[in-house]
Structure formats: C-alpha cells, structure tokens
Design a protein around this motif. Structure first.
Motif, PDB file in Angstrom:
ATOM      1  N   MET A  98       0.854  -1.183   0.000  1.00 28.14           N
ATOM      2  CA  MET A  98       0.000   0.000   0.000  1.00 28.14           C
ATOM      3  C   MET A  98       0.893   1.237   0.000  1.00 28.14           C
ATOM      4  N   ASP A  99       0.779   2.014  -1.043  1.00 22.26           N
ATOM      5  CA  ASP A  99       1.609   3.201  -1.239  1.00 22.26           C
ATOM      6  C   ASP A  99       0.770   4.448  -0.992  1.00 22.26           C
ATOM      7  N   PHE A 100       1.417   5.608  -1.062  1.00 23.26           N
ATOM      8  CA  PHE A 100       0.774   6.883  -0.778  1.00 23.26           C
ATOM      9  C   PHE A 100       0.888   7.818  -1.980  1.00 23.26           C
ATOM     10  N   GLY A 101      -0.226   8.435  -2.325  1.00 27.22           N
ATOM     11  CA  GLY A 101      -0.197   9.500  -3.308  1.00 27.22           C
ATOM     12  C   GLY A 101       0.003  10.822  -2.595  1.00 27.22           C
ATOM     13  N   ILE A 102       1.261  11.166  -2.325  1.00 26.13           N
ATOM     14  CA  ILE A 102       1.585  12.381  -1.573  1.00 26.13           C
ATOM     15  C   ILE A 102       1.944  13.483  -2.561  1.00 26.13           C
ATOM     16  N   PRO A 103       1.242  14.617  -2.531  1.00 27.68           N
ATOM     17  CA  PRO A 103       1.595  15.707  -3.447  1.00 27.68           C
ATOM     18  C   PRO A 103       3.065  16.095  -3.310  1.00 27.68           C
ATOM     19  N   ARG A 104       3.757  16.237  -4.438  1.00 28.61           N
ATOM     20  CA  ARG A 104       5.195  16.529  -4.391  1.00 28.61           C
ATOM     21  C   ARG A 104       5.472  17.981  -4.003  1.00 28.61           C
ATOM     22  N   ASP A 105       4.471  18.843  -4.226  1.00 29.17           N
ATOM     23  CA  ASP A 105       4.589  20.244  -3.818  1.00 29.17           C
ATOM     24  C   ASP A 105       3.194  20.854  -3.850  1.00 29.17           C
ATOM     25  N   GLY A 106       3.115  22.167  -3.611  1.00 26.39           N
ATOM     26  CA  GLY A 106       1.825  22.835  -3.520  1.00 26.39           C
ATOM     27  C   GLY A 106       1.060  22.891  -4.820  1.00 26.39           C
ATOM     28  N   THR A 107       1.693  22.536  -5.934  1.00 24.58           N
ATOM     29  CA  THR A 107       0.993  22.616  -7.218  1.00 24.58           C
ATOM     30  C   THR A 107       0.279  21.318  -7.581  1.00 24.58           C
ATOM     31  N   GLU A 108       0.565  20.238  -6.862  1.00 27.37           N
ATOM     32  CA  GLU A 108      -0.046  18.947  -7.175  1.00 27.37           C
ATOM     33  C   GLU A 108      -1.189  18.679  -6.211  1.00 27.37           C
ATOM     34  N   THR A 109      -2.345  18.352  -6.735  1.00 27.40           N
ATOM     35  CA  THR A 109      -3.508  18.082  -5.893  1.00 27.40           C
ATOM     36  C   THR A 109      -3.460  16.647  -5.364  1.00 27.40           C
ATOM     37  N   LEU A 111      -5.733  14.405  -5.706  1.00 29.45           N
ATOM     38  CA  LEU A 111      -6.236  13.530  -6.758  1.00 29.45           C
ATOM     39  C   LEU A 111      -5.166  13.298  -7.825  1.00 29.45           C
ATOM     40  N   ALA A 112      -4.460  14.333  -8.206  1.00 27.88           N
ATOM     41  CA  ALA A 112      -3.407  14.186  -9.215  1.00 27.88           C
ATOM     42  C   ALA A 112      -2.277  13.307  -8.701  1.00 27.88           C
ATOM     43  N   ALA A 113      -1.924  13.466  -7.431  1.00 30.10           N
ATOM     44  CA  ALA A 113      -0.850  12.649  -6.857  1.00 30.10           C
ATOM     45  C   ALA A 113      -1.228  11.175  -6.859  1.00 30.10           C
ATOM     46  N   ALA A 114      -2.467  10.885  -6.514  1.00 29.62           N
ATOM     47  CA  ALA A 114      -2.920   9.496  -6.509  1.00 29.62           C
ATOM     48  C   ALA A 114      -2.993   8.936  -7.927  1.00 29.62           C
ATOM     49  N   ARG A 115      -3.493   9.720  -8.859  1.00 30.68           N
ATOM     50  CA  ARG A 115      -3.567   9.243 -10.244  1.00 30.68           C
ATOM     51  C   ARG A 115      -2.164   8.981 -10.806  1.00 30.68           C
ATOM     52  N   ASN A 116      -1.207   9.787 -10.410  1.00 26.09           N
ATOM     53  CA  ASN A 116       0.165   9.552 -10.843  1.00 26.09           C
ATOM     54  C   ASN A 116       0.671   8.204 -10.341  1.00 26.09           C
ATOM     55  N   LYS A 117       0.381   7.889  -9.071  1.00 26.61           N
ATOM     56  CA  LYS A 117       0.807   6.601  -8.544  1.00 26.61           C
ATOM     57  C   LYS A 117       0.063   5.441  -9.220  1.00 26.61           C
ATOM     58  N   LEU A 118      -1.192   5.637  -9.542  1.00 23.85           N
ATOM     59  CA  LEU A 118      -1.924   4.591 -10.255  1.00 23.85           C
ATOM     60  C   LEU A 118      -1.269   4.278 -11.594  1.00 23.85           C
ATOM     61  N   ARG A 125       4.719  -5.921  -9.802  1.00 28.26           N
ATOM     62  CA  ARG A 125       4.681  -7.379  -9.879  1.00 28.26           C
ATOM     63  C   ARG A 125       3.767  -7.979  -8.817  1.00 28.26           C
ATOM     64  N   CYS A 126       3.499  -7.245  -7.762  1.00 30.62           N
ATOM     65  CA  CYS A 126       2.539  -7.679  -6.748  1.00 30.62           C
ATOM     66  C   CYS A 126       1.354  -6.723  -6.766  1.00 30.62           C
ATOM     67  N   ASP A 127       0.319  -7.045  -6.017  1.00 32.37           N
ATOM     68  CA  ASP A 127      -0.859  -6.179  -5.975  1.00 32.37           C
ATOM     69  C   ASP A 127      -0.558  -4.895  -5.209  1.00 32.37           C
ATOM     70  N   VAL A 128      -1.307  -3.855  -5.548  1.00 31.60           N
ATOM     71  CA  VAL A 128      -1.074  -2.522  -4.993  1.00 31.60           C
ATOM     72  C   VAL A 128      -2.407  -1.907  -4.589  1.00 31.60           C
ATOM     73  N   ALA A 129      -2.432  -1.295  -3.421  1.00 32.17           N
ATOM     74  CA  ALA A 129      -3.531  -0.420  -3.019  1.00 32.17           C
ATOM     75  C   ALA A 129      -2.928   0.920  -2.636  1.00 32.17           C
ATOM     76  N   LEU A 130      -3.763   1.935  -2.551  1.00 34.65           N
ATOM     77  CA  LEU A 130      -3.252   3.287  -2.332  1.00 34.65           C
ATOM     78  C   LEU A 130      -3.967   3.997  -1.198  1.00 34.65           C
ATOM     79  N   HIS A 131      -3.202   4.874  -0.545  1.00 32.08           N
ATOM     80  CA  HIS A 131      -3.722   5.906   0.341  1.00 32.08           C
ATOM     81  C   HIS A 131      -3.542   7.248  -0.361  1.00 32.08           C
ATOM     82  N   ALA A 132      -4.470   8.153  -0.138  1.00 32.12           N
ATOM     83  CA  ALA A 132      -4.287   9.529  -0.590  1.00 32.12           C
ATOM     84  C   ALA A 132      -3.592  10.323   0.511  1.00 32.12           C
TER      85      ALA A 132
END
Length: 494
Positions: A98-109, A111-118, A125-132
């Motif tokens: 389980m990974d995190f969609g953490i905004p890299r700076d103030g310009t990334e929302t 939702l965008a951070a999570a979509r980038n990780k998706l 190679r293994c299954d993945v779930a995400l936290h925002a």
C-alpha cells in the motif's frame, strides 16, 4: 481427465495458518484464487503443478500497509520504482503493498498525486492499493476525496509535522477526518508534535548538535505522545476512524488502546525497526543508516514496545519502506533538517517481525505464535484497510501464499537483498522466518530455483469502506464450480 479440467496448483501437506487457526491441509489453487482447503489426510488432488510443502508452514501473503514508492520529498527522490519495490516485496513474502499519493509540492492536488501513482503502479509485480494524502485544504478537496473513494482509495494520510513540506495544520486534519466519516474512510496519521520538534531541533542545532548522531534527542517521545493525544481528541469530536502509523513508544500505543476501549475506532501500527533497534545505533559506525522519523528509542522504551506487541496491543506491522541510498543519506548527515529520512524494509519485514514475535512469545513453531504473526503481517492490515480477498487462507480468497520453515535462520546480507539500495538497517542480524516459496495470485514467483519475475501482473486493489460488511472473498461463483466427480480428485467444472 481432459485438458484444463484440473486445478492449476496444489500446495500439499502444508500446515496452513491464518489468524484464526492452524491445520494440516492441501491448498488447491485455480485461476489465481484458493479453490479448496482440504484436510491433509485426504489424497493429494491432481493438478497442473503440485508443490510438496512437507509439513512446512503456509501463511497468507503479506500485506504491507505503509510503503513509499518513487516518492519525491523536497529535492530528494527515492531510488526505486514499482517494478523494483514489488519484486523486493515478493522476495520478502509480501504480495500486496500500500503506497501513498503524496503531493510533491503545492501545485499537485491529492487527486493528481494518486492518479500519478496509479499510472506508475502499472509496472508492479505484486498487488497494490493506495492511500491519498492531503497537505493543504481548499474548497475542491471534498470532491477530490469523493472521487478517490470511487476509485477505491478509501484512506487519507495527514502529517502533524514536517512544516513546509507535508505537514497539514489542525484545521486541515479535522476537515479530512470529517470527510472520511462521510465517505466511510480511514484517516492515516503521522503523529509528532511539530512545534516541540522544531524547538528541540533548533536548540540542539544552536549547540552544534544538528548531525545524525543527535537525531534521537531532537524528536522526543513526548512529541509523539502529545500529538497522539491531540489527534485522538479530534477523532472523538468528529467520530472518525484513525490509523496511527509507525508508533514507536509504549505510551503512544497505550493512548490508542485506551481510546479503543472507550469506543473509538482507532488502530496502532509499528515497524520492524522500532522493535529490533534502539537509539544506540546513533553512536555506531554508520548512524546515517538509521535516519528515520520517529527515531529509534531507548533500550527501555524498545523493551516496553515489544511487550505491547506481544500482548496484542499493536494491530499491524508495516515497513514504512523508503528507498534512499547511502550517497543521499551522507550528503547532509551533518544536518538532520536537510537529510532524507526513511529506511528500506519491504523485503525484511517478514523475518524481522517473525523473529521479534517468536522471541517474545516462545517457540517459533507454536501455532499461537504463527497465528499472531499472520494477524499483524497480513490479516489485520487487510481487514482494517478493507482489502477484499486478502489476509486469509480460505476458499475464494486470492491465492497469495508463503511457504516457510519457522525454525530456519539466515543472516541479513545487504548486498543479497533486492530493494535497490546499498544498505539495510538490519545488516548482519540473524533472523528466522525467511520465505522459501511465494505464490502471488496463483503464480509461483519464488521457489528453490530462484525468483521468477511474473512481469507487470500486479493488480490495483479497490478497497471497501471502513465500516462496510466484513471482508470476504467475493467469489461464491468460484466455490460452486469445484466438486468431486465419481470419487476422483477435485476437478474444475466450467
């Protein structure tokens, strides 16, 4: 028997262990899921492949609820990607990260951070779930969180420290909690009191003590426990479910336990390094190996935390995997305010956890020890995070399985690991609980012949709401398609 009518795989004569029981069994796998769990006294079913477990322990594949993959924080980026980290996870008996969609700076929302990780996770190679993750509140955040929930991302992480980068203020934390209640989600919290840490760090820096050898003195236990108290008060006020990451003190764990006893939906996570290491590492030859937040604690605190772990006061154990290398770590070892914090650990979570637990509770082969290990390593992370089909050896669940010998030991050799860095905080430690065979969604990815890279076959796991119905396999149609015909072995009936 005609082609295609027998199961894909049988793990025979296993001691099948999940969080509730241990029993000798043949585990039958077909089309990536567990098709049957048969008593080991029955004949071994015919299958395309049979793995003879010969009495070794078989557990559900691990669920690591706290990993950072390809993470950008400030000017540092971890040196991994999903292909690399997911392979290392499989080497270590973890089949879901389980990974995190953490905004890299103030310009990334968020939702965008999570979509980038998706998008990046397509190479897993293994299954993945995400936290925002939410750092700053604005009027668009509620709609973003609702869209994330629709995507199956049902938790949001907030940091109460790290001002200027990932820290969320109290208003933001409270608003995130309220939205998570509305969306039947879970609030993840990194709890350390920022004002205390900043003041303490500045005082040490003024005294010429800003280097890595002083890290443990700049982030006191009181800072962690004070933040936990404040977050618990907000959770009670809002009625939010809260999950505290990487708790490093018995006091923090006790606060969560008391809140749970009072009726709050709250959970404690710790990490292998807080059980296996203490603050004396900062006086060792390579203190930069151990730069993480919170830092390692005193030997007395570690001993008390191990007691809480053995006594079931801690719900889960996660790696908090962050893949920096020693070049990055050493660049600013003179100033802990500038150096990257975080440890590689997705591959070593299984043996460190099993060693710590079996040392605390008794014989490694004791079924009670094995069941407790499965609870913290796989079952509870899956259950708390609403991951369907994960964390149990049961019909209809994903065929994520790990075979190991609980009495077999091996020393950690950093150069033999696969996490894409050049060190391990556990280098040289003799550990038990190393995986010997790993099966991910029915594919054998690790066995006596080595690692078999399945390619980018990992799936994104859409999570259920926190208070939704108990996690089940969701595949009753699979159960009904297996039966015995005329006394023959179990066969597939399409």
């Amino acid at each position: 028997m005609i082609e295609g009518r027998i199961p894909d795989l049988v793990v025979a004569h296993a001691l099948a262990v999940d969080a509730t029981r241990a029993r000798p069994a043949h585990i039958v796998v077909h089309r990536g899921r567990i098709a049957a769990v048969l008593d080991a006294t029955e004949p071994v079913p015919a299958a395309t492949r049979v793995i003879e477990a010969a009495g070794r322990v078989v557990i559900p594949g691990g669920v690591d609820g706290h990993c950072h993959v390809a993470q950008i924080t400030g000017r540092y980026r971890t040196l991994d990607d999903y292909a690399l980290t997911s392979r290392a996870a499989l080497w270590g008996g973890t089949t879901t990260i389980m990974d995190f969609g953490i905004p890299r700076d103030g310009t990334e929302t968020p939702l965008a951070a999570a979509r980038n990780k998706l998008e990046l996770a397509r190479q897993a190679r293994c299954d993945v779930a995400l936290h925002a993750c939410v750092i700053a509140w604005d009027p668009t955040v509620p709609d973003q969180l609702a869209e994330l929930a629709d995507l199956g991302i049902r938790s949001v992480k907030v940091y109460t420290t790290n001002r200027g980068t990932t820290m969320a203020d109290d208003d933001t934390v409270l608003k995130v909690m309220r939205e998570m209640v509305r969306l039947d989600g879970l609030t993840y919290v990194h709890a350390e009191h920022d004002a205390m840490i900043v003041d303490c760090t500045e005082r040490h820096a003024a005294a010429g003590e800003a280097g890595i050898r002083h890290l443990h003195r700049t982030r006191p236990e009181l800072a962690e426990e004070t933040s936990v108290r404040e977050v618990l008060a907000m959770a009670e006020y809002v009625g939010a479910a809260v999950y505290f990451v990487h708790q490093s003190t018995p006091g923090a764990v006790d606060l969560v336990g008391a809140a749970r006893a009072a009726g709050l939906d709250v959970h404690s996570e710790t990490c292998p390094h807080y059980l296996a290491l203490d603050e004396r590492v900062y006086s060792a030859e390579f203190p930069e190996w151990f730069a993480c937040c919170p830092p390692m604690r005193s030997p007395e605190t570690v001993a008390a935390l191990r007691e809480r772990f053995a006594a079931r006061a801690i719900d889960t154990i996660a790696s908090d995997h962050s893949c920096y290398d020693l070049t990055q770590k050493r660049e600013r070892r003179d100033d802990i305010r500038q150096m990257p914090h975080g440890l590689p650990g997705v591959e070593t979570r299984m043996p460190v956890t099993f060693t710590m637990l079996s040392d605390a509770l008794g014989a490694p082969s004791d079924p009670a020890v094995l069941q407790r290990f499965v609870e913290v390593f796989a079952a509870a992370p899956a259950r708390i995070n609403g991951l369907p089909g994960k964390g149990a050896i049961a019909v209809g669940y994903d065929a994520d399985l790990v075979v190991f010998d609980p009495d077999r030991t091996r020393a950690v050799v950093a150069s033999d690991l696969h996490m894409g860095t050049d060190f391990s905080p556990f280098d040289g430690q003799e550990l038990r609980g190393w995986p010997q065979i790993v099966i991910a969604r029915g594919r054998v990815v690790l066995d006596n012949n080595g690692f078999h890279d399945p390619g980018p076959t990992g799936q994104f796991v859409r999570r259920r709401g926190y208070r939704a119905a108990d996690n089940d396999a969701g595949s009753s149609e699979l159960v009904s398609t297996f039966r015995r015909e005329s006394g023959n072995p179990l066969v597939w009936v399409p």
